[in-house]
Motif scaffolding. Structure first.
Motif, PDB file in Angstrom:
ATOM      1  N   TYR A 133       0.824  -1.205   0.000  1.00 42.49           N
ATOM      2  CA  TYR A 133       0.000   0.000   0.000  1.00 42.49           C
ATOM      3  C   TYR A 133       0.861   1.259   0.000  1.00 42.49           C
ATOM      4  CZ  TYR A 133      -3.401   3.529   1.315  1.00 42.49           C
ATOM      5  OH  TYR A 133      -4.187   4.666   1.341  1.00 42.49           O
ATOM      6  N   VAL A 134       1.872   1.298   0.851  1.00 40.68           N
ATOM      7  CA  VAL A 134       2.741   2.486   0.921  1.00 40.68           C
ATOM      8  C   VAL A 134       3.493   2.675  -0.388  1.00 40.68           C
ATOM      9  CG1 VAL A 134       4.742   3.492   2.088  1.00 40.68           C
ATOM     10  CG2 VAL A 134       2.955   2.377   3.427  1.00 40.68           C
ATOM     11  N   SER A 135       3.911   1.588  -0.999  1.00 42.59           N
ATOM     12  CA  SER A 135       4.685   1.671  -2.238  1.00 42.59           C
ATOM     13  C   SER A 135       3.845   2.162  -3.414  1.00 42.59           C
ATOM     14  CB  SER A 135       5.283   0.297  -2.578  1.00 42.59           C
ATOM     15  OG  SER A 135       6.118  -0.157  -1.535  1.00 42.59           O
ATOM     16  N   ASN A 136       2.585   1.741  -3.474  1.00 41.16           N
ATOM     17  CA  ASN A 136       1.742   2.119  -4.610  1.00 41.16           C
ATOM     18  C   ASN A 136       0.269   2.102  -4.198  1.00 41.16           C
ATOM     19  OD1 ASN A 136       0.698   2.678  -7.115  1.00 41.16           O
ATOM     20  ND2 ASN A 136       1.622   0.927  -8.147  1.00 41.16           N
ATOM     21  N   PRO A 137      -0.187   3.130  -3.485  1.00 39.70           N
ATOM     22  CA  PRO A 137      -1.561   3.122  -2.964  1.00 39.70           C
ATOM     23  C   PRO A 137      -2.634   3.137  -4.052  1.00 39.70           C
ATOM     24  CG  PRO A 137      -0.519   5.248  -2.587  1.00 39.70           C
ATOM     25  CD  PRO A 137       0.555   4.325  -3.053  1.00 39.70           C
ATOM     26  N   LYS A 138      -2.355   3.765  -5.189  1.00 40.45           N
ATOM     27  CA  LYS A 138      -3.359   3.872  -6.242  1.00 40.45           C
ATOM     28  C   LYS A 138      -3.656   2.528  -6.905  1.00 40.45           C
ATOM     29  CE  LYS A 138      -2.499   8.724  -7.393  1.00 40.45           C
ATOM     30  NZ  LYS A 138      -2.133   9.692  -8.473  1.00 40.45           N
ATOM     31  N   ASN A 139      -2.660   1.678  -6.994  1.00 42.31           N
ATOM     32  CA  ASN A 139      -2.832   0.383  -7.654  1.00 42.31           C
ATOM     33  C   ASN A 139      -2.902  -0.773  -6.658  1.00 42.31           C
ATOM     34  OD1 ASN A 139      -2.771   1.483 -10.300  1.00 42.31           O
ATOM     35  ND2 ASN A 139      -0.531   1.575 -10.207  1.00 42.31           N
ATOM     36  N   PHE A 140      -3.242  -0.461  -5.412  1.00 43.44           N
ATOM     37  CA  PHE A 140      -3.287  -1.512  -4.386  1.00 43.44           C
ATOM     38  C   PHE A 140      -4.410  -2.494  -4.682  1.00 43.44           C
ATOM     39  CE2 PHE A 140      -4.917  -3.344  -0.478  1.00 43.44           C
ATOM     40  CZ  PHE A 140      -3.754  -3.832   0.106  1.00 43.44           C
ATOM     41  N   ARG A 141      -4.091  -3.781  -4.521  1.00 44.57           N
ATOM     42  CA  ARG A 141      -5.066  -4.858  -4.684  1.00 44.57           C
ATOM     43  C   ARG A 141      -4.961  -5.828  -3.512  1.00 44.57           C
ATOM     44  NH1 ARG A 141      -8.800  -4.090  -8.592  1.00 44.57           N
ATOM     45  NH2 ARG A 141      -9.014  -6.355  -8.769  1.00 44.57           N
ATOM     46  N   VAL A 142      -6.089  -6.364  -3.106  1.00 43.84           N
ATOM     47  CA  VAL A 142      -6.110  -7.376  -2.052  1.00 43.84           C
ATOM     48  C   VAL A 142      -5.430  -8.638  -2.558  1.00 43.84           C
ATOM     49  CG1 VAL A 142      -7.604  -8.894  -0.691  1.00 43.84           C
ATOM     50  CG2 VAL A 142      -8.201  -6.481  -0.970  1.00 43.84           C
ATOM     51  N   ARG A 143      -4.589  -9.231  -1.711  1.00 37.09           N
ATOM     52  CA  ARG A 143      -3.924 -10.480  -2.053  1.00 37.09           C
ATOM     53  C   ARG A 143      -4.192 -11.521  -0.970  1.00 37.09           C
ATOM     54  NH1 ARG A 143      -0.193 -10.916  -6.125  1.00 37.09           N
ATOM     55  NH2 ARG A 143       0.410 -12.864  -5.126  1.00 37.09           N
ATOM     56  N   ILE A 195     -13.335 -14.586   8.913  1.00 43.74           N
ATOM     57  CA  ILE A 195     -14.319 -14.844   7.856  1.00 43.74           C
ATOM     58  C   ILE A 195     -14.794 -13.533   7.232  1.00 43.74           C
ATOM     59  CG2 ILE A 195     -16.600 -15.790   7.340  1.00 43.74           C
ATOM     60  CD1 ILE A 195     -16.168 -17.756   9.664  1.00 43.74           C
ATOM     61  N   ILE A 196     -15.160 -12.584   8.070  1.00 43.90           N
ATOM     62  CA  ILE A 196     -15.670 -11.291   7.590  1.00 43.90           C
ATOM     63  C   ILE A 196     -14.604 -10.571   6.765  1.00 43.90           C
ATOM     64  CG2 ILE A 196     -16.455  -9.007   8.308  1.00 43.90           C
ATOM     65  CD1 ILE A 196     -17.745 -10.340  10.737  1.00 43.90           C
ATOM     66  N   ALA A 197     -13.352 -10.568   7.251  1.00 41.57           N
ATOM     67  CA  ALA A 197     -12.275  -9.851   6.570  1.00 41.57           C
ATOM     68  C   ALA A 197     -11.976 -10.443   5.201  1.00 41.57           C
ATOM     69  CB  ALA A 197     -11.015  -9.858   7.438  1.00 41.57           C
ATOM     70  N   THR A 198     -11.951 -11.784   5.109  1.00 38.83           N
ATOM     71  CA  THR A 198     -11.646 -12.408   3.818  1.00 38.83           C
ATOM     72  C   THR A 198     -12.791 -12.213   2.816  1.00 38.83           C
ATOM     73  OG1 THR A 198     -12.402 -14.522   4.780  1.00 38.83           O
ATOM     74  CG2 THR A 198     -10.030 -14.129   4.695  1.00 38.83           C
ATOM     75  N   ILE A 199     -14.038 -12.253   3.287  1.00 35.24           N
ATOM     76  CA  ILE A 199     -15.169 -11.992   2.398  1.00 35.24           C
ATOM     77  C   ILE A 199     -15.149 -10.535   1.938  1.00 35.24           C
ATOM     78  CG2 ILE A 199     -17.682 -11.812   2.275  1.00 35.24           C
ATOM     79  CD1 ILE A 199     -17.875 -14.249   4.064  1.00 35.24           C
ATOM     80  N   ALA A 200     -14.812  -9.621   2.851  1.00 31.42           N
ATOM     81  CA  ALA A 200     -14.704  -8.205   2.483  1.00 31.42           C
ATOM     82  C   ALA A 200     -13.627  -8.006   1.428  1.00 31.42           C
ATOM     83  CB  ALA A 200     -14.396  -7.375   3.729  1.00 31.42           C
ATOM     84  N   GLY A 201     -12.542  -8.766   1.521  1.00 29.20           N
ATOM     85  CA  GLY A 201     -11.485  -8.669   0.524  1.00 29.20           C
ATOM     86  C   GLY A 201     -11.954  -9.103  -0.850  1.00 29.20           C
ATOM     87  N   ALA A 202     -12.839 -10.102  -0.893  1.00 24.74           N
ATOM     88  CA  ALA A 202     -13.385 -10.560  -2.175  1.00 24.74           C
ATOM     89  C   ALA A 202     -14.341  -9.528  -2.770  1.00 24.74           C
ATOM     90  CB  ALA A 202     -14.098 -11.894  -1.983  1.00 24.74           C
ATOM     91  N   LEU A 203     -15.132  -8.891  -1.914  1.00 25.88           N
ATOM     92  CA  LEU A 203     -16.126  -7.926  -2.378  1.00 25.88           C
ATOM     93  C   LEU A 203     -15.521  -6.554  -2.666  1.00 25.88           C
ATOM     94  CD1 LEU A 203     -19.055  -8.792   0.061  1.00 25.88           C
ATOM     95  CD2 LEU A 203     -18.683  -9.622  -2.263  1.00 25.88           C
ATOM     96  N   MET A 204     -14.417  -6.229  -1.981  1.00 31.55           N
ATOM     97  CA  MET A 204     -13.749  -4.931  -2.181  1.00 31.55           C
ATOM     98  C   MET A 204     -12.277  -5.183  -2.497  1.00 31.55           C
ATOM     99  SD  MET A 204     -15.515  -2.733   0.922  1.00 31.55           S
ATOM    100  CE  MET A 204     -15.095  -3.970   2.166  1.00 31.55           C
ATOM    101  N   PRO A 205     -11.964  -5.582  -3.716  1.00 27.41           N
ATOM    102  CA  PRO A 205     -10.595  -6.021  -4.073  1.00 27.41           C
ATOM    103  C   PRO A 205      -9.534  -4.934  -4.028  1.00 27.41           C
ATOM    104  CG  PRO A 205     -11.981  -5.854  -6.026  1.00 27.41           C
ATOM    105  CD  PRO A 205     -12.887  -5.669  -4.856  1.00 27.41           C
ATOM    106  N   SER A 249      -9.509  -2.617  -1.445  1.00 25.43           N
ATOM    107  CA  SER A 249      -9.609  -2.054  -0.092  1.00 25.43           C
ATOM    108  C   SER A 249      -8.397  -2.410   0.757  1.00 25.43           C
ATOM    109  CB  SER A 249     -10.890  -2.546   0.584  1.00 25.43           C
ATOM    110  OG  SER A 249     -10.931  -2.125   1.937  1.00 25.43           O
ATOM    111  N   PHE A 250      -7.625  -1.399   1.127  1.00 28.96           N
ATOM    112  CA  PHE A 250      -6.494  -1.606   2.037  1.00 28.96           C
ATOM    113  C   PHE A 250      -6.967  -2.020   3.435  1.00 28.96           C
ATOM    114  CE2 PHE A 250      -3.719   0.574   5.228  1.00 28.96           C
ATOM    115  CZ  PHE A 250      -2.662  -0.340   5.188  1.00 28.96           C
ATOM    116  N   PRO A 251      -8.020  -1.364   3.987  1.00 29.90           N
ATOM    117  CA  PRO A 251      -8.495  -1.793   5.320  1.00 29.90           C
ATOM    118  C   PRO A 251      -8.928  -3.247   5.365  1.00 29.90           C
ATOM    119  CG  PRO A 251      -9.371   0.366   4.790  1.00 29.90           C
ATOM    120  CD  PRO A 251      -8.722  -0.146   3.542  1.00 29.90           C
ATOM    121  N   ALA A 252      -9.596  -3.736   4.304  1.00 28.77           N
ATOM    122  CA  ALA A 252     -10.057  -5.126   4.289  1.00 28.77           C
ATOM    123  C   ALA A 252      -8.876  -6.084   4.317  1.00 28.77           C
ATOM    124  CB  ALA A 252     -10.917  -5.388   3.050  1.00 28.77           C
TER     125      ALA A 252
END
Length: 266
Positions: A29-39, A166-176, A178-181
């Motif tokens: 995120y710090v390196s490239n916030p604009k292109n951040f993707r959930v992994r 469970i909630i965090a991983t589902i949030a990552g799928a729905l908001m790819p 999202s740094f907070p997720a």
């Protein structure tokens, strides 16, 4: 009823993966916030790419080893008795089912990224991880071993931390994007690992609360007051762990942010 080693082994796996996830999430995120993707997982850099898939090997191999311990060693290979599953080791079979889900995830991810056998999108992998955590949640919520008293309270907190995973991983799928997720996923996995450690040291180690003791296969407290004290102590332990993790995350972010700013100035 569990054991010290039975909590330390999975706790170590969750703790290592969780800390690594937090660190990589902050760095990306710090390196490239604009292109951040959930992994779902993060490759290990360096060494000519030879350790790129180390995280996946830790998940798959670690889950497989723990699976063998639960399914073969703990049951003394007495899996069936009179044609049915050995009723004396149902909890070991349940633990094996949980570990099997994480092993399957590791194999699927390796198949996708290393040999390109299963070209699944990252969102689908998030749902697979959430399914593994859901299996873990169902295991501890509907455990064949009835957790009561102080032991039950420690396992209730563990169940709540699994729900956060469970909630965090589902949030990552729905908001790819999202740094907070993504960050919350790493934090919840880390807290789950820490709580496995806390349970081991409190219920089966040297940190047993005053007035309570391990007797046979049960945790017994001398009075209701001692049990309540143990539960309040568990609340404080959880608070300390949350505080430590949040301070660690903040420190990692500040460090990477300052390092990135220095690199930009140079």
């Amino acid at each position: 009823m569990g054991s010290f080693k039975g909590h330390i082994v999975p706790g170590t796996l969750f703790l290592v993966i969780g800390i690594w996830h937090i660190w990589c999430c902050v760095v990306r995120y710090v390196s490239n916030p604009k292109n951040f993707r959930v992994r779902v997982w993060n490759p290990v850099p360096g060494f000519g790419g030879r350790v790129k898939y180390l995280e996946l090997y830790v998940i798959a191999v670690g889950a497989f080893i723990d699976l063998c311990i639960e399914f073969l060693y703990s049951t003394h290979v007495k899996i069936f008795v009179n044609g049915v599953l050995n009723p004396s080791h149902m909890n070991d079979f349940e633990h094996s089912g949980m570990l099997l889900m994480f092993f399957i995830f590791g194999i699927i991810e390796l198949s996708k990224d290393k040999v390109s056998f299963l070209p699944l999108p990252e969102g689908a992998l998030c749902f697979i991880v959430s399914a593994a955590f859901t299996a873990e949640y169902l295991l501890f919520y509907f455990h064949s071993t009835t957790h009561k008293g102080l032991e039950g309270y420690y396992h209730l907190i563990l169940v709540l931390l699994i729900v956060l995973c469970i909630i965090a991983t589902i949030a990552g799928a729905l908001m790819p994007t999202s740094f907070p997720a993504d960050l919350c996923s790493g934090i919840s996995i880390t807290l789950q690992g820490l709580w496995f450690y806390q349970t081991a040291f409190t219920l089966y180690g040297p940190m047993m609360p005053d007035g309570c003791r391990l007797k046979g296969n049960e945790i017994s407290c001398g009075s209701t007051g001692h049990e309540v004290y143990g539960e309040l102590l568990a609340n404080f332990q959880l608070f300390v762990q949350v505080l430590v993790v949040l301070v660690g995350v903040t420190g990692a972010y500040i460090y990477m942010r300052s390092k990135n700013l220095v690199a930009q100035l140079l």
